[in-house]
Design a protein around this motif. Structure first.
Motif, short mmCIF file in Angstrom:
data_model
loop_
_atom_site.label_atom_id
_atom_site.label_comp_id
_atom_site.label_asym_id
_atom_site.label_seq_id
_atom_site.Cartn_x
_atom_site.Cartn_y
_atom_site.Cartn_z
N ALA A 14 21.14 -31.52 -17.06
CA ALA A 14 22.20 -30.74 -16.42
C ALA A 14 21.66 -30.08 -15.15
N LEU A 86 25.18 -32.01 -11.93
CA LEU A 86 25.75 -32.75 -13.04
C LEU A 86 25.83 -31.89 -14.30
N THR A 91 28.93 -37.12 -18.54
CA THR A 91 28.40 -38.30 -19.22
C THR A 91 29.50 -39.32 -19.45
N VAL A 122 24.05 -37.15 -19.11
CA VAL A 122 23.58 -35.85 -18.67
C VAL A 122 23.29 -35.02 -19.91
#
Length: 124
Positions: A14, A86, A91, A122
């Motif tokens: 992340a 992200l 994901t 992620v």
């Protein structure tokens, strides 16, 4: 018929960034607007971003605005999706496609020539 090939996916944490690329296998898509979609496990494929034929206009789904940037280089026949900051909810398998419908469309049916996708994962 144009076949699209996505690349650049991977496993990140992340807050990290990734850049996805989409290129045709045979032919060119320089005469078309293009888009990116994604499908998370157990969910329907959803619109992410689109870019006009010459790259002068773009639009995004709200959840990625300010974090993702779609771009294209017609001389290199490539469309990219720069993904910053992200989150685990990003994901998904990411797909590129050609816009065959009206500009501004976000539905799957407005796009065509789907690639096989590239997985983005992620972790938190």
């Amino acid at each position: 018929q144009v076949q699209l090939v996505e690349s650049g996916g991977g496993v990140v944490q992340a807050g990290d960034s990734l850049r996805l690329s989409c290129a045709p296998s045979g032919g060119t898509f320089s005469t078309y607007a293009m888009g990116w979609f994604r499908r998370a496990l157990g969910k329907e494929r959803e619109f992410v971003a689109a870019i006009s034929r010459y790259g002068t206009s773009t639009y995004y789904t709200d959840s990625v605005k300010g974090r993702f940037t779609i771009a294209r280089t017609n001389t290199k026949n490539t469309v990219t999706l720069q993904m910053n900051s992200l989150k685990p909810e990003d994901t998904a398998v990411y797909y590129c496609a050609v816009l065959r419908g009206s500009w501004g469309s976000q539905t799957n049916s407005a796009f065509d020539y789907w690639g096989q996708g590239t997985q983005v994962t992620v972790s938190s």
